[in-house]
Scaffold this motif. Structure first.
Motif, PDB file in Angstrom:
ATOM      1  N   LEU A 166      36.542  36.023  39.743  1.00  0.00           N
ATOM      2  CA  LEU A 166      37.772  35.907  38.897  1.00  0.00           C
ATOM      3  C   LEU A 166      38.716  34.629  38.806  1.00  0.00           C
ATOM      4  O   LEU A 166      38.778  34.134  37.654  1.00  0.00           O
ATOM      5  CB  LEU A 166      38.802  37.352  39.186  1.00  0.00           C
ATOM      6  CG  LEU A 166      37.952  38.569  38.905  1.00  0.00           C
ATOM      7  CD1 LEU A 166      39.035  39.773  39.340  1.00  0.00           C
ATOM      8  CD2 LEU A 166      37.691  38.927  37.416  1.00  0.00           C
ATOM      9  N   THR A 197      45.691  37.833  37.033  1.00  0.00           N
ATOM     10  CA  THR A 197      44.944  38.747  37.847  1.00  0.00           C
ATOM     11  C   THR A 197      44.934  40.172  37.390  1.00  0.00           C
ATOM     12  O   THR A 197      44.384  40.967  37.931  1.00  0.00           O
ATOM     13  CB  THR A 197      45.288  38.731  39.379  1.00  0.00           C
ATOM     14  OG1 THR A 197      46.605  39.062  39.559  1.00  0.00           O
ATOM     15  CG2 THR A 197      45.109  37.309  39.805  1.00  0.00           C
ATOM     16  N   ALA A 254      39.472  40.678  34.582  1.00  0.00           N
ATOM     17  CA  ALA A 254      40.196  41.536  35.863  1.00  0.00           C
ATOM     18  C   ALA A 254      39.878  42.905  35.412  1.00  0.00           C
ATOM     19  O   ALA A 254      39.591  43.784  36.502  1.00  0.00           O
ATOM     20  CB  ALA A 254      41.249  41.006  35.807  1.00  0.00           C
ATOM     21  N   ASN A 276      37.752  45.110  38.040  1.00  0.00           N
ATOM     22  CA  ASN A 276      38.633  45.994  38.979  1.00  0.00           C
ATOM     23  C   ASN A 276      38.292  47.301  38.862  1.00  0.00           C
ATOM     24  O   ASN A 276      38.054  48.207  39.905  1.00  0.00           O
ATOM     25  CB  ASN A 276      40.062  45.902  38.812  1.00  0.00           C
ATOM     26  CG  ASN A 276      40.562  44.259  39.332  1.00  0.00           C
ATOM     27  OD1 ASN A 276      39.973  43.888  40.392  1.00  0.00           O
ATOM     28  ND2 ASN A 276      41.510  43.699  38.691  1.00  0.00           N
TER      29      ASN A 276
END
Length: 363
Positions: free
Chosen positions: A54, A161, A287, A291
């Motif tokens: 990332l 992020t 992200a 995630n």
């Protein structure tokens, strides 16, 4: 006789015409070659180890996209901290001319320029979409640039992020008193908030977190989110993984030598700004996707995401308000940024609760 090319005079005329035509045909190519300058080459130091997904990917995406969008006229070489050795020293490195550009995040440099801390993240602050709306529509970018202009640096938001988790803790948190004395790896404004409730913030680069746990130098760590956290053996040192509170989004930034940026042709300046926004959008998508997958993988390995108790959240909200007020009193530029950010949050947060909140509740 006029069409007789066998006589000497017509032959000479025909040869002269052919040479003139050939010369004219070659002229554009010669002109084009002369008008193509050598590519502008910049070196970009980053704060991100190449092994972490990332973050490093966003830096590479930005550099590759600038090269492609400029047709190779501006080439950016990505240099990771394993080579330059200054993951949290890039603002100074750009100011000193060691790099033309750095890919990092502003909160690492709050000790040098306090006001830029708030462009990375504040607890209970702005989401990724709201952050970019503040920058583009709420005056945040102009404010950011004015603060760093005195350092001959132009800042651009180049990556997000998204929501970051509350961190990994060796001991369970049941009350605010459980935070007292906890040595936690965390940077910037959120670290100062935790200090207000008795924790001990430790500023470490991402690549040194595991070693610090192993050596007993920290008891907890704010890392990033599941996609990055899952790549590190954090659970063996700190099995309590907490839900978000302090960083609804963390913005990554490029710090550019302002004089060199202003010396670029106008179209390359525009390309840098537009590619930065595009890279940020792609980083949000990346992200969110990674995630989600990584969280399921962590759960499969036995990690359970804990919610912070209401009393702990209440103490952290109070500490956040106190730290914002203190920061505004201590530094005039910080006050400008805080006032702007909080005013923008007041403008958009009610709608987010009405719209996004309704969507989440209906799922």
């Amino acid at each position: 006789m006029l069409n007789d090319t066998t006589s000497p005079l017509p032959r000479r005329r025909a040869l002269a015409a052919a040479l003139a035509t050939a010369s004219l045909a070659a002229a554009p190519a010669v002109h084009a070659q002369a008008a193509s300058p050598a590519p502008i080459r910049w070196r970009m130091g980053t704060s991100w180890p190449t092994a972490l997904p990332l973050l490093h990917e966003t830096a590479v995406d930005f550099a590759d996209s600038v090269r492609a969008a400029s047709g190779g006229r501006l080439a950016i070489e990505v240099i990771d901290p394993g080579k330059h050795g200054a993951p949290a020293g890039l603002l100074q490195a750009v100011k000193e001319g060691r790099f033309e550009i750095g890919h990092t995040t502003a909160q690492y440099y709050a000790a040098q320029v306090p006001a830029i801390d708030f462009f990375t993240a504040i607890p209970f602050g702005l989401t990724a979409l709201e952050n970019h709306a503040w920058l583009a529509e709420g005056g945040g970018q102009a404010l950011f640039e004015s603060i760093l202009a005195q350092h001959n640096v132009l800042p651009l938001a180049v990556g997000d992020t998204g929501v970051q988790m509350g961190g990994w803790f060796a001991k369970e948190l049941k009350t605010p008193e459980d935070l007292k004395g906890v040595r936690i790896r965390i940077a910037g404004f959120p670290g100062r908030v935790l200090a207000r409730v008795g924790a001990v913030p430790v500023n470490l680069p991402l690549g040194q977190i595991v070693a610090a746990f192993a050596e007993g130098r920290i008891d907890a760590a704010d890392v990033v989110g599941p996609a990055i956290d899952a790549t590190l053996p954090l659970a063996q040192y700190a099995p309590h993984y907490y839900a978000p509170w302090h960083e609804p989004d963390v913005v990554m930034h490029s710090f550019i030598d302002r004089a060199k940026f202003m010396a670029l042709p106008a179209d390359l300046q525009h390309i840098l700004r537009q590619v930065a926004q595009a890279a940020a959008l792609r980083s949000m998508a990346r992200a969110q996707d990674r995630n989600a997958v990584a969280m399921r993988a962590l759960e499969g390995r036995g990690t359970a995401l804990r919610q912070l108790p209401p009393s702990v959240l209440a103490a952290l909200k109070t500490a956040t308000a106190q730290e914002l007020a203190e920061s505004a009193r201590a530094d005039a530029d910080s006050k400008k940024v805080i006032d702007s950010l909080l005013a923008y949050k007041a403008r958009v947060a009610p709608y987010a609760l009405q719209a996004d909140g309704a969507i989440f509740q209906s799922r």
